[in-house]
Design an enzyme around this catalytic site. Structure first.
Site, mmCIF file in Angstrom:
data_model
loop_
_atom_site.group_PDB
_atom_site.id
_atom_site.type_symbol
_atom_site.label_atom_id
_atom_site.label_comp_id
_atom_site.label_asym_id
_atom_site.label_seq_id
_atom_site.Cartn_x
_atom_site.Cartn_y
_atom_site.Cartn_z
ATOM 1 N N ASP A 52 20.961 65.052 45.106
ATOM 2 C CA ASP A 52 21.446 63.863 45.801
ATOM 3 C C ASP A 52 20.941 63.797 47.234
ATOM 4 O OD1 ASP A 52 23.034 61.496 46.053
ATOM 5 O OD2 ASP A 52 24.524 62.669 47.153
ATOM 6 N N LYS A 82 25.670 51.418 38.266
ATOM 7 C CA LYS A 82 25.836 50.378 39.287
ATOM 8 C C LYS A 82 25.339 49.052 38.715
ATOM 9 C CE LYS A 82 25.323 53.794 42.953
ATOM 10 N NZ LYS A 82 24.507 54.281 44.093
ATOM 11 N N GLU A 93 25.925 67.211 40.037
ATOM 12 C CA GLU A 93 25.348 66.695 41.280
ATOM 13 C C GLU A 93 25.324 67.799 42.326
ATOM 14 O OE1 GLU A 93 26.200 62.623 43.394
ATOM 15 O OE2 GLU A 93 27.605 64.113 44.184
ATOM 16 N N ARG A 131 20.850 25.501 32.091
ATOM 17 C CA ARG A 131 21.267 26.408 33.164
ATOM 18 C C ARG A 131 21.719 27.764 32.632
ATOM 19 N NH1 ARG A 131 19.119 26.740 37.254
ATOM 20 N NH2 ARG A 131 18.921 28.890 36.583
ATOM 21 N N LYS A 169 30.449 65.285 39.844
ATOM 22 C CA LYS A 169 29.992 64.798 41.138
ATOM 23 C C LYS A 169 30.739 65.482 42.285
ATOM 24 C CE LYS A 169 28.993 60.408 41.492
ATOM 25 N NZ LYS A 169 27.523 60.493 41.649
#
Length: 283
Positions: A221, A134, A200, A99, A166
């Site tokens: 963005d 992320k 950004e 597993r 940002k």
């Protein structure tokens, strides 16, 4: 991205301890200790491979007597039904590590496969596919390794190795002169002169300000195709350009064709589906 033997071993050791606890009760109770077996790890769908070293490490940590034959390498494409690995030796070790081994290879191959799909979609353009921060906590280096296996490029590893100014940074500097972007870029250069500086931009005005300020990279963005094309013209080679926000397999090629250098996609790590890989004993 290259992973060290030590970090792979440490991650696998932690995962095995979590799964085994005081022992694999089912295997101990039902399978004779001296039984040997042959097991094949197979792809059950087309995929890009990542995590083979984790698999080998998981089995090796439970028994040095196992014979392991790796039939694919990380970064390789595999067809449905293709055998990735052959394992023979003590059945207890194979059953108890199964597993954990699958968890690593299914998850990491899922990231690699998702990445490869986007890389294929922009083939023939100048655009490179980037990952983001992320990622699964504690698995960032592993998932970024998997992105590289899928043909993508790694963006910054963390907050320490690149400047990325940002929207919230700019909001905090909104009263700075001549503008928040110019002030932020100047301070970044002064404090960390060796780090690349990315800004950004939500608007074409900000794109112009970032290019004038000397940013190395400008992140566009959530801009539409018309805005992306306009931004590329404004920058005119003064900085590299990254597009991000709402990118999917249906839209990525059109975005690439606007002339951006990079497209960053959070979904290749935070939303990648674990691919179907199985381990079956041969009779």
């Amino acid at each position: 991205m290259k992973l060290s033997v030590t970090e792979i071993r440490t991650a696998v050791k932690t995962a095995l301890a979590e799964d085994l606890g005081n022992g694999d009760a089912t295997t101990i109770a039902t399978v004779p200790k001296n039984l040997t077996a042959l097991a094949l790890m197979r792809a059950r769908e087309p995929l890009s491979v990542a995590g083979i070293e984790f698999v080998e490490t998981a089995f090796r940590q439970l028994s040095r007597k196992l014979k392991i034959e790796k039939l694919v390498r990380d970064g390789q494409r595999a067809k449905a039904g293709e055998t990735l690995l052959k394992i023979s030796g003590p059945a207890h070790a194979i059953l108890s590590a199964e597993r954990v081994a699958l968890n690593f290879v299914q998850r990491l191959s899922g990231v690699a496969t998702a990445t490869a799909q986007f890389v294929t979609a922009v083939h023939g353009t100048q655009t490179k596919i980037l990952d983001t921060r992320k990622t699964t906590p504690g698995w960032r280096r592993f998932e970024k390794f998997a992105v590289a296996c899928g043909g993508g490029k790694n963006h910054r590893i963390g907050l320490f190795d690149m400047i990325l100014i940002k929207d919230n940074h700019l909001a905090a500097l909104r009263n700075e002169k001549p503008n928040a972007i110019a002030a932020a870029v100047t301070r970044a250069r002064q404090k960390f002169p060796k780090l690349k500086v990315e800004v950004e931009a939500d608007t074409l005005e900000q794109v112009s300000q970032a290019a004038d300020a000397g940013a190395d990279i400008i992140l566009l963005d959530n801009m539409n195709l018309k805005q992306l094309r306009a931004a590329v013209k404004i920058v005119n080679g003064r900085a590299q350009i990254e597009a991000s926000g709402g990118v999917n397999l249906k839209t990525v090629r059109a975005i690439a064709q606007t002339g951006v250098d990079f497209i960053s996609i959070g979904a290749i790590t935070h939303s990648a589906r674990a691919v179907d890989i199985g381990l079956d004993f041969e009779s």
